[in-house]
Write a protein that holds these residues in place. Structure first.
Motif, PDB file in Angstrom:
ATOM      1  N   ALA A 335       0.710  -1.448   0.223  1.00 47.56           N
ATOM      2  CA  ALA A 335       0.215   0.052  -0.093  1.00 47.56           C
ATOM      3  C   ALA A 335       0.750   0.773  -0.030  1.00 47.56           C
ATOM      4  O   ALA A 335       1.526   1.323   0.706  1.00 47.56           O
ATOM      5  CB  ALA A 335      -0.978  -0.022   1.506  1.00 47.56           C
ATOM      6  N   TYR A 337       1.456   5.483  -0.822  1.00 49.52           N
ATOM      7  CA  TYR A 337       0.646   6.811  -0.492  1.00 49.52           C
ATOM      8  C   TYR A 337      -1.015   7.195  -0.711  1.00 49.52           C
ATOM      9  O   TYR A 337      -1.384   7.690  -0.695  1.00 49.52           O
ATOM     10  CB  TYR A 337       1.967   7.646  -0.566  1.00 49.52           C
ATOM     11  N   ARG A 340      -3.754   4.868   0.243  1.00 50.73           N
ATOM     12  CA  ARG A 340      -3.180   5.032   1.999  1.00 50.73           C
ATOM     13  C   ARG A 340      -3.800   6.653   1.965  1.00 50.73           C
ATOM     14  O   ARG A 340      -4.485   6.974   2.485  1.00 50.73           O
ATOM     15  CB  ARG A 340      -1.806   5.792   2.312  1.00 50.73           C
ATOM     16  N   SER A 343      -7.983   6.107   1.852  1.00 51.95           N
ATOM     17  CA  SER A 343      -7.987   5.801   2.655  1.00 51.95           C
ATOM     18  C   SER A 343      -8.577   6.628   3.723  1.00 51.95           C
ATOM     19  O   SER A 343      -9.790   6.720   4.790  1.00 51.95           O
ATOM     20  CB  SER A 343      -8.348   3.966   3.076  1.00 51.95           C
ATOM     21  N   GLU A 344      -7.138   7.712   4.015  1.00 48.47           N
ATOM     22  CA  GLU A 344      -7.605   8.691   5.103  1.00 48.47           C
ATOM     23  C   GLU A 344      -8.901  10.029   4.563  1.00 48.47           C
ATOM     24  O   GLU A 344      -9.829  10.081   5.343  1.00 48.47           O
ATOM     25  CB  GLU A 344      -6.233   9.388   5.079  1.00 48.47           C
TER      26      GLU A 344
END
Length: 370
Positions: A335, A337, A340, A343-344
């Protein structure tokens, strides 16, 4: 309904003050102790009365006005043939002209009481009826002037509303014309550039197939890039011209069109449910997810076909991005950036995010409240 005029008193202000003060000065030669008290009170209130009118009226104006009427009426009743009645009647006129109903009724009541007291004190009932008539005339004149000012104010408000409506109509017509121009630009220029880019892509593939020189292929690639950049700029210009947010589904469709032009592979968008306007944060999350997914597809599975589904549900919107590599990915990439960040961003919206290998490629699915 009291006019506000900044600065020093105007001529009409001094005239109003004179109608209050001058009769008091005229009554001084025959004044006794009580008369001097009444004259002093009236003169003391004359200047504040002037400035209260100037200040646009305050809560003290009715009290000051009624007090002036009462003191002037009492002075007129006890000092025969004085001009104090001018003060009483002129102040009554301005109360009727500017003040609410209660001060008007009090002013009229004090006038009638003063006339009755005057007629009884001097045994001059034969002069009472004409004086009552003067009060009635003053009240009618004040009410007529008040109604005229109200009509003028309503006319000014109507003119202002009409001007505002005209400006809004002109603005709406201008926006409608800009929208029409933007729509025609999109239909003509953007579609033409998209077709040109697809033809150039086909020409490049044919040249590569036929073994054309690298310079010829490079020229076609440069032309294709120019057409692709022109398409992007045209869409930006259309969005700026429309002065509104480009719908999420159109933005995603543009990203897929750019992917098709770059890779020559199929990239389709399916919309389920009834499209609606989304909050800026939700729209940004969806668009960024598609951008990142296409970037990963270009990196890990060049020329893979892509299917994007945008599902408008009740209270939420779901986005699914799946590339068709023709096989299940052997190893799931670490995974990075990009995933990620996706997702954030979804977590900040209280949504759900899933990413992983599917049967024939990589699949990303997210759901956010909307």
């Amino acid at each position: 309904m009291i006019a506000t005029r900044p600065g020093l008193p105007q001529a009409q202000d001094w005239v109003r003050w004179g109608l209050v003060a001058v009769p008091m000065f005229a009554a001084m030669p025959r004044a006794n102790t009580l008369s001097w008290i009444l004259i002093g009170i009236t003169l003391a209130l004359s200047l504040p009365l002037l400035w209260i009118f100037k200040a646009g009226g305050s809560r003290f104006l009715p009290v000051v006005s009624i007090t002036v009427i009462a003191t002037a009426g009492t002075l007129w009743a006890i000092v025969p043939n004085s001009w104090a009645s001018v003060t009483m009647f002129s102040t009554t006129f301005f109360v009727v002209l500017w003040q609410p109903k209660l001060p008007i009724l009090l002013a009229i009541g004090i006038d009638l009481a003063a006339i009755t007291f005057w007629a009884s004190y001097h045994h001059a009932w034969d002069g009472a009826l004409p004086t009552y008539t003067i009060v009635a005339v003053i009240v009618l004149l004040g009410l007529n002037r008040r109604a005229r000012l109200a009509r003028l104010e309503q006319t000014e408000l109507a003119l202002a509303r009409a001007q505002t409506a005209t400006e809004e109509h002109a603005r709406a017509a201008a926006l409608a014309e800009r929208t029409r121009i933007a729509r025609e630009l999109h239909d003509v220029l953007a579609h033409s550039l998209a077709g040109l880019s697809l033809n150039l892509q086909g020409a490049r593939l044919m040249l590569v197939r036929d073994g054309a020189s690298p310079d010829a292929v490079a020229q076609i690639e440069r032309a294709q890039k120019l057409a692709s950049d022109g398409l992007a700029e045209a869409r930006k210009a259309v969005a700026a011209l429309r002065e509104d947010a480009v719908p999420v589904e159109r933005t995603i469709a543009d990203l897929l069109a750019a992917y098709r032009l770059d890779s020559g592979a199929r990239a389709d968008l399916t919309i389920e449910g009834e499209p609606r306007e989304l909050a800026p944060a939700v729209g940004t999350a969806l668009v960024r997810a598609v951008q990142e997914a296409l970037a990963n597809t270009r990196k890990h599975a060049a020329q893979a076909e892509v299917d994007v589904t945008l599902d408008y549900g009740s209270g939420s919107v779901a986005l699914t991005i799946a590339d068709r590599q023709g096989r299940r990915p052997l190893d799931a990439p670490a995974a990075g950036y990009g995933l990620r960040g996706m997702s954030e961003r979804v977590a900040l919206l209280d949504g759900r995010f899933e990413s992983g290998p599917g049967e024939d490629g990589w699949r990303i699915h997210l759901t956010v409240p909307a």
